[in-house]
Scaffold this active site. Sequence first.
Site, PDB file in Angstrom:
ATOM      1  N   CYS A 244      -5.141  33.245  -1.718  1.00 15.90           N
ATOM      2  CA  CYS A 244      -5.108  31.633  -1.882  1.00 15.90           C
ATOM      3  C   CYS A 244      -4.931  31.319  -3.430  1.00 15.90           C
ATOM      4  O   CYS A 244      -4.638  30.158  -3.475  1.00 15.90           O
ATOM      5  CB  CYS A 244      -6.226  31.415  -0.989  1.00 15.90           C
ATOM      6  SG  CYS A 244      -6.161  31.761   0.865  1.00 15.90           S
ATOM      7  N   GLU A 376       0.555  33.277   2.286  1.00 15.99           N
ATOM      8  CA  GLU A 376       0.136  33.247   3.781  1.00 15.99           C
ATOM      9  C   GLU A 376       0.628  31.787   4.390  1.00 15.99           C
ATOM     10  O   GLU A 376       0.000  30.964   5.021  1.00 15.99           O
ATOM     11  CB  GLU A 376      -1.097  33.551   4.304  1.00 15.99           C
ATOM     12  CG  GLU A 376      -2.221  33.019   3.674  1.00 15.99           C
ATOM     13  CD  GLU A 376      -3.652  33.493   4.171  1.00 15.99           C
ATOM     14  OE1 GLU A 376      -3.621  34.622   4.716  1.00 15.99           O
ATOM     15  OE2 GLU A 376      -4.619  32.962   4.226  1.00 15.99           O
TER      16      GLU A 376
END
Length: 663
Positions: A244, A376
């Site tokens: 992230c 993602e």
Amino acid sequence: MKKIIGSALIAGSLFTGNAMGQNYKDFTVQTDHVKAEIQPTMWGIFFEDINFAADGGIYAELVKNRSFEFYTPLMGWEEKKSEDNASYITVMNRSSKDSANPRYAQIKLDAEKEAFTLTNEGFRGMGLKEGLSYSFSLNARTLKGAPVTLHIELLSHDNKVVGKTSLKLDSPHWDKFTASLKSTVTDPKGKLRLSFEGKSTVDIDMVSMFPSDTWKNRPNGLRADLIQKLADLNPGFLRFPGGCIVEGRELATRYQWKKTVGNLEDRKVQINRWNTEFDHRPTHDYFQSFGVGFFEYFQLSEDLNAEPLPILSCGMACQFNTGELVPMDQLDPYIQDALDLIEFANGDVSTPWGKLRKEMGHPAPFDLKYIGVGNEQWGPQYIERYKVFAKAIKEKYPEIIIVSGTGPFPDGKEFDYAAEELKKLDAEIVDEHYYRNPEWFLENADRYDNYDRSGPKIFAGEYAAQSVAIASPDNKNNWQCALSEAAFMTGLERNADVVHLSSYAPLFAHAEGWQWTPDLIWFDNLNSYATPNYYVQQLFSTNKGTQVVEIGYASNEPVTGQEELYASAVLDEKNNQLILKIVNSSSKDATKTVRLEGDTKTTGKGSITVLKSEALGRVNSFDNPENIHPTTEEANFRGKKLTINLPAYSLTVVKINLKESNL
């Protein structure tokens, strides 16, 4: 690993003792039936700056907020003024001249008063080692009056001086000053104290201190014990910088690789997105100095003999946070970042980015083969951006393999959509993530048995069994989780024609600075320990092999949970071995007879390694780092019928030496 040699070994058996469990159907290994070639990248590592993994972790810098660029400029520093405030500190900003490192500290000194002191607390303290040298440096200039004497002191946790030296700061222009000092004690909670004497005004910036025992003894380098644990995994690739981190909570705080290369002073400090991500673990002093930047990641990959796998922003901020999007007609700078990165890694030194690589000390290319587009992300917005990136990259660098992704979950609407769309686009490698409970990993050991062999290859990019729930602060690196991961990994290995890469996540966690659990390696300021999950990863990665062969029941049925057993088998052409990995997830010991079928001839020698615990909730710790760890025993045997004892709750690795003519 602990090695036990010559302990009551019996000819014809790979493991001694009587079976305590029931003897079920035999296993057969079809040594002549090669199912797939195993990629060198099969088992790798994934690094993300979470849990103080970079600053305060593998980056050996001991000074926190060394350039006063945190949101609170003196965070990490404690000042001691004279009683009448005749000496004091002011944080200055030169943003019009230096956008990367705008702040510095200006200290006004009164020679007749008590020395002005600044003390840095480090990252939850500074790990000091008795007898070890520490390299101190700072950038400084004196503006008015006489030169300034700087006293540099190492302090113990109870503020005793345990090392000291002095410098004379006497330059009217910015200059770098260096010194070396030793610690007389070992203390995980040390500090650095600076005392300024003189009647002058002095500016300081980039205050830094590194231990001398860095990885490969590189000045200002990486923490050796943590990197050694990575080297001991024998990884096939290093994925970086996330995770992230790549996305950012918003686009403005995404990871931008160009800001992490070049001189340290030119790398702009940025808040770490894990700083305030979780209410249960707020970490307001978590920033990124980028002392570990893309050059260091490439260099580390080279050190580990691992393929570098950088992941870049595709113009989408984290969809769990703001979900900001770059409009499609403004995506060019992001695409150019990807193209320039390939040039930085592989380009000739005559190119702009290849030249920078040379200037940083690495004229030879890094031989980059892979690049990831997005972390993602999910939905149509990701697919349309991926298509633009893929087209541009392939047009200029057709040899580069592009990694795409199916989002944060291994199933569901978003996963199904991305998987189908990426297949239509002939995507090369698709990244799948799995954070699930141990039962899921056991139930999905056959996940790839029926995957489409004509579709994209798989990168199992992030996985870890969650003992409680995803992102729960109560998750543990217990044996139940590690054992279930081992069972799942037999399925990854058995399907090596589909699965080309895999990595556990996250990699590191500081004992006092973590945000996410579970994690593969835990550390404090002096020590580190490997979890049971680490040893599972190590047993697979150091026994990788080169080719997958059939192991199963007489009906050629793969071992995917029947009798609570899971198994895979590989040939290792380099070491002339057949390697079996068998997981017993049952609470009872078992005994299996394994028949070797084919022309393979053994030497009669081998070994068996067992990783086990009778308690599924057991963990490793700083006090007991080898509570669960592998033990290896040499073995002698004859013929092609082997009897193997499989302890309850265990991963067993059997290595059978083969005659050279067999492979």
